[in-house]
Design an enzyme around this catalytic site. Structure first.
Site, mmCIF file in Angstrom:
data_model
loop_
_atom_site.group_PDB
_atom_site.id
_atom_site.type_symbol
_atom_site.label_atom_id
_atom_site.label_comp_id
_atom_site.label_asym_id
_atom_site.label_seq_id
_atom_site.Cartn_x
_atom_site.Cartn_y
_atom_site.Cartn_z
ATOM 1 N N THR A 147 -2.476 3.576 2.382
ATOM 2 C CA THR A 147 -1.548 3.026 1.401
ATOM 3 C C THR A 147 -1.074 1.685 1.934
ATOM 4 O O THR A 147 -0.257 1.625 2.847
ATOM 5 C CB THR A 147 -0.350 3.969 1.183
ATOM 6 O OG1 THR A 147 -0.845 5.209 0.686
ATOM 7 C CG2 THR A 147 0.627 3.379 0.181
ATOM 8 N N LYS A 156 -1.287 3.086 -6.448
ATOM 9 C CA LYS A 156 -0.781 4.008 -5.422
ATOM 10 C C LYS A 156 0.698 3.726 -5.127
ATOM 11 O O LYS A 156 1.517 4.659 -5.029
ATOM 12 C CB LYS A 156 -1.625 3.876 -4.152
ATOM 13 C CG LYS A 156 -1.100 4.627 -2.936
ATOM 14 C CD LYS A 156 -1.119 6.136 -3.104
ATOM 15 C CE LYS A 156 -0.565 6.838 -1.869
ATOM 16 N NZ LYS A 156 -0.278 8.253 -2.104
ATOM 17 N N LYS A 187 8.101 2.663 4.544
ATOM 18 C CA LYS A 187 7.108 1.588 4.610
ATOM 19 C C LYS A 187 6.536 1.335 3.218
ATOM 20 O O LYS A 187 6.419 0.193 2.761
ATOM 21 C CB LYS A 187 6.005 2.006 5.606
ATOM 22 C CG LYS A 187 4.832 1.057 5.758
ATOM 23 C CD LYS A 187 3.650 1.378 4.860
ATOM 24 C CE LYS A 187 2.952 2.675 5.234
ATOM 25 N NZ LYS A 187 1.772 2.921 4.364
#
Lengths: 316, 316
Positions: free
Chosen positions: B117, B193, B262
């Site tokens: 990701t 995503k 993150k």
């Protein structure tokens, strides 16, 4: 009340027995022929109930009268002493005015099933008001858009005395696909309904924010939402409202802005009074206030996505 | 890129033919044995691929080696010239370091499938870096928790050149339940995503806010969420994270706080750079920062619900 609250009972219409013939000729008072009230009333007639209806706008009753319903001249006049009456009106003020002292006295030891989306405090007030005349009160707010109501696919949340809820069961069987009970505290089902409507609008805001981010980065919202709503978010709220966002179709409103704004203000009052901060709620209310300010009150609740898009310089 | 973006193609594992025997002996480079990487590698071995693995922490490879995988001394050493390599590492910095110039040169005209990701910008950078050596790059981030990965139930989002995605198909068939394609722009799948992970955490925050409001008004969150996640929100994200909230079970983390934080910072950068305001995102980031500040980085992403509860004076 924590004890009984952990024993949620629910049953669905699958496998249930037919509405018993005892109910087939029962007269039901029915007050409120809005976007949900009308299809619910239709299904009650189909289920064999004889309706005695009252609505502020009398014309809305025409179709029901053609099917055998009788009109009443006032809310109180729709009530049969010792019988059952259903109310599904626009807000707390409306139901408190409809079910005034005279109404409760006329109903006597009958049953009032209140399907409006109102605050838990209003249900408590009404429950106590009926109790003074020996009457019983069940809060029974419903989940589902008008199409779902027409298809007898409503989900019904209930709270109130167990015996009263049991008496209301033939009514629920005629209009919904399942009942979830939240105990004896009068307003518990209203808390659940408010929480659900908050989650619904929070989902719309989140989908709109994600869509705006994606489109500004070259991915069409149709692609994003078609993927998500057919996989990890494949539930009615995301599927249906996702479709509305993709098509930017917010008219005609199944759930108009002034009504959802009213609900969000109820959530705000209910959470504020209990000291439960809800940061997402506050920004949802601002979205709806902006829609009202711009004269967009005819739009559906999902129309808040337009505000998200506009803030990102997009036109949906 | 709007043209091809509107032609999302997808297929599921239902009805697909078996992995062809041509793939059965293919050597695959595999870099990153984290919570998702490890079960994905297991399934690739089960699917007949021969893995050449590299992980910073070598011990994690033991189980795979026992099943015939070979270990490499470096990321570059895991690569076979003209072959296929999969990377699934923690963040943008890690994948940019792994797939450095030397790595890209070693891969030559091979295929790099990037499942981490990361930001769309990183995919673009990597795609261009590989292109300089005649190599091909496919972004293929996945949706699913470690249990889903183990069960070959991942949803795979892809973007990149059509021929490269076609070559990657046997890999996808061995690890997921379906592929959704978002066109040729290298970073498009990463945008999707990031949007999905944002929606996931927004759903947790909304469920937690609704639950806190309900509990402060006498309705247990178990009752509220059991009802909603079995009716209008009956999709994996609400069901699974709703269960975590009800049970206040946030350890062991399937998706730990530092990783989701993150991701949310990536969403923030991706939306900020494109001028797309995301007000819910900002409050999610603050929730996670508070969890880090309190030393709760071992908790799962859904643990942000604890902050919501605590703000309402509740202890879950």
């Amino acid at each position: 009340m924590s004890g009984e609250l952990c024993q949620t009972k629910h049953y669905t219409s699958q496998g249930k027995t037919k509405v018993d013939t005892g109910a087939m000729s029962e007269i039901l008072g029915f007050i409120g022929l809005g976007k949900l009230g009308l299809p619910i009333a239709e299904n009650l007639i189909s289920g064999g109930f004889q309706l005695r209806i009252y609505n502020r706008t009398a014309e809305k009753a025409a179709g029901l009268v053609a099917r055998g319903a009788v009109t009443a001249n006032s809310a109180k006049d729709a009530v049969v002493a010792g019988g059952t009456v259903i109310t599904i009106v626009s807000d707390d003020k409306a139901v408190l005015e409809v079910a005034d002292e005279a109404f409760c006295e006329a109903l006597g030891d009958g049953l009032h099933i209140s399907m409006s989306t109102v605050s838990p405090v209003t249900s408590k007030t009404l429950s106590e008001r009926h109790a003074r005349f020996g009457g019983r009160f069940v809060a029974a707010p419903v989940f589902g858009r008008p199409e779902a109501a027409a298809a007898k696919k409503l989900w019904i949340c209930t709270s109130g005395a167990a015996a009263a809820k049991n008496d209301a069961k033939p009514v629920f069987d005629a209009i919904g696909q399942g009942v979830f009970d939240f105990g004896e505290e009068a307003g518990a089902a209203n808390v659940v309904k408010l929480a659900g409507n908050f989650l619904l609008t929070a989902a719309v805001e989140a989908m709109a924010e994600a869509s705006a981010m994606a489109e500004k980065n070259g991915v069409a919202r149709a692609e994003l939402l078609n993927f998500l709503t057919s996989t990890i978010f494949n539930c009615p709220i995301y599927v249906n409202y996702g479709k509305a966002i993709v098509n930017a179709q917010f008219e005609p409103a199944g759930f108009a802005i002034p009504l959802i704004l009213k609900d969000m203000h109820l959530v705000q009052k209910t959470s504020s009074d209990a000291h439960a901060p809800m940061p997402i709620l506050n920004l949802l209310i601002d979205r709806y206030l902006t829609m009202m300010a711009k004269g967009l009150e005819r739009y559906d609740a999902a129309g808040l996505a337009l505000g998200v898009a506009e803030d990102a310089g997009l036109k949906w």
